[in-house]
Design a protein around this motif. Structure first.
Motif, short mmCIF file in Angstrom:
data_model
loop_
_atom_site.label_atom_id
_atom_site.label_comp_id
_atom_site.label_asym_id
_atom_site.label_seq_id
_atom_site.Cartn_x
_atom_site.Cartn_y
_atom_site.Cartn_z
N THR A 12 -37.35 -2.22 57.59
CA THR A 12 -36.47 -1.97 56.37
C THR A 12 -36.78 -2.96 55.32
OG1 THR A 12 -35.06 -3.53 57.65
CG2 THR A 12 -34.27 -1.38 57.84
N ALA B 298 -37.69 11.42 54.37
CA ALA B 298 -36.39 11.44 54.08
C ALA B 298 -35.76 10.17 54.89
CB ALA B 298 -35.81 12.66 54.29
N ARG B 299 -35.92 9.99 56.03
CA ARG B 299 -35.13 8.99 56.77
C ARG B 299 -35.58 7.49 56.51
NH1 ARG B 299 -32.70 8.64 62.38
NH2 ARG B 299 -32.66 10.71 62.54
N LEU C 276 -36.67 6.84 53.55
CA LEU C 276 -35.99 6.26 52.40
C LEU C 276 -34.63 5.95 52.34
CD1 LEU C 276 -37.73 9.38 50.29
CD2 LEU C 276 -37.91 6.89 49.64
N ARG C 277 -33.71 6.89 53.26
CA ARG C 277 -32.40 6.55 53.44
C ARG C 277 -32.23 5.17 54.04
NH1 ARG C 277 -32.04 11.81 55.44
NH2 ARG C 277 -31.66 11.23 57.19
N SER C 278 -33.17 4.75 55.08
CA SER C 278 -32.83 3.41 55.52
C SER C 278 -33.37 2.37 54.92
CB SER C 278 -33.51 3.61 57.04
OG SER C 278 -35.13 3.79 56.92
N ASN C 279 -34.03 2.67 53.84
CA ASN C 279 -34.71 1.55 53.14
C ASN C 279 -34.52 1.59 51.67
OD1 ASN C 279 -36.36 -0.33 51.78
ND2 ASN C 279 -37.94 -0.28 53.53
N PRO C 280 -33.50 1.30 50.95
CA PRO C 280 -33.07 1.57 49.71
C PRO C 280 -34.18 1.01 48.73
CG PRO C 280 -31.37 0.43 50.53
CD PRO C 280 -32.44 0.48 51.60
N ARG D 152 -36.29 17.57 50.51
CA ARG D 152 -35.49 17.03 51.77
C ARG D 152 -35.18 15.54 51.40
NH1 ARG D 152 -37.89 19.08 56.04
NH2 ARG D 152 -36.06 20.34 56.51
N ALA D 153 -35.74 15.12 50.58
CA ALA D 153 -35.47 13.54 50.13
C ALA D 153 -34.35 13.41 49.05
CB ALA D 153 -36.68 12.76 49.38
N HIS E 253 -33.09 10.76 46.51
CA HIS E 253 -34.04 9.47 46.73
C HIS E 253 -35.62 10.33 46.31
CE1 HIS E 253 -31.31 7.41 49.22
NE2 HIS E 253 -31.08 8.32 49.90
#
Ligand code: SAM
Length: 232
Positions: free
Chosen positions: A52, A69-70, A72-76, A96-97, A100
């Protein structure tokens, strides 16, 4: 998001054509769930909670972008450079992103012989999920050696792959399964590789060190965390 051609990809150096995964970009996810259920996804996300703090990531051959995508979501804060030979896969990755996608730079390239060129900020993480099996051992070693100068001192390389474990399961289940997968991908994409590469040897020879390994499905799936630092 932008398409980018800053790297170097001398495709003419290769004796086999670049595989074409474009037709698989749409159904890829569903084919995966039908054959392996949630297990490939679990392998991909194995080390994500540890990363992260990563700010600059290189994602190679991520296909339709579920992992990106995961990430990018988990790490802003992370910015992603995603490289793949398939424009359709990269389009799916960007879609999908969603919101983000402004943090992604995509690049269409054959990764055999590719190099990132000069980078503003060194990569802190490389991710290759079920992609190294599209290359030969020599191609992986060459790619790993080329990437080294572009890595931060603390950089990690996260690998998910198929494996053939020793024993009866490996011999009578994993080996025929992997053989079958190669036949299917050869027919659908023109992939010329026909056997799992020895990526452990290739990464080790390029100066990377295996830090942690997890297995799933009795050893058929492996998730590994490699460090860019030499063995101490
Ligand atoms: C088997 S799919 C894996 C996709 C995804 N990473 C996953 O976890 O399922 C292989 C991906 O690598 C890409 N690929 C295969 N060979 C390549 C090459 N030589 N150069 C660049 N991309 C390649 C394909 O276009 C595809 O998106």
């Amino acid at each position: 998001m932008s398409y980018f051609s800053g790297g170097r990809s001398p495709q003419s150096d290769h004796s086999t054509p670049t595989p074409n995964f474009n037709l698989l970009a749409g159904p890829y996810r569903w084919l995966e769930y039908l054959t392996f259920g949630p297990w490939l996804a679990r392998a991909r996300y194995a080390f994500l909670p540890r990363l992260t703090n990563c700010r600059n990531a290189l994602v190679l051959g991520d296909g339709d972008g579920r992992f990106t995508a995961r990430l990018l979501r988990s790490n802003p804060s992370v910015r992603v450079h995603a490289v793949d030979a398939s424009p359709a896969m990269l389009d799916a990755l960007v879609r999908r992103a969603g919101l983000h996608s402004a943090r992604i730079v995509t690049e269409i390239a054959d990764l055999r012989g590719w190099s990132p060129g000069p980078v503003d900020r060194p990569y802190e993480a490389i991710f290759t999920h079920f992609f190294l099996d599209c290359l030969t051992t020599a191609e992986i070693q060459s790619l790993a050696e080329t990437l080294r100068p572009s890595l931060a001192p603390s950089a990690v390389w996260v690998v998910s792959e198929f494996a053939v474990p020793p024993g009866i399961f490996g011999r009578f289940v994993a080996r025929p399964l992997v053989w079958g997968l190669y036949q299917i991908f050869a027919a659908l994409t023109g992939l010329a590789v026909r056997k799992l590469p020895d990526y452990d040897f290739a990464l080790g020879a390029a100066g990377f060190t295996l830090r942690e390994s997890q297995t799933r499905l009795a050893g058929l799936l492996v998730s590994e965390l490699w460090s860019g630092a030499p063995h101490s």
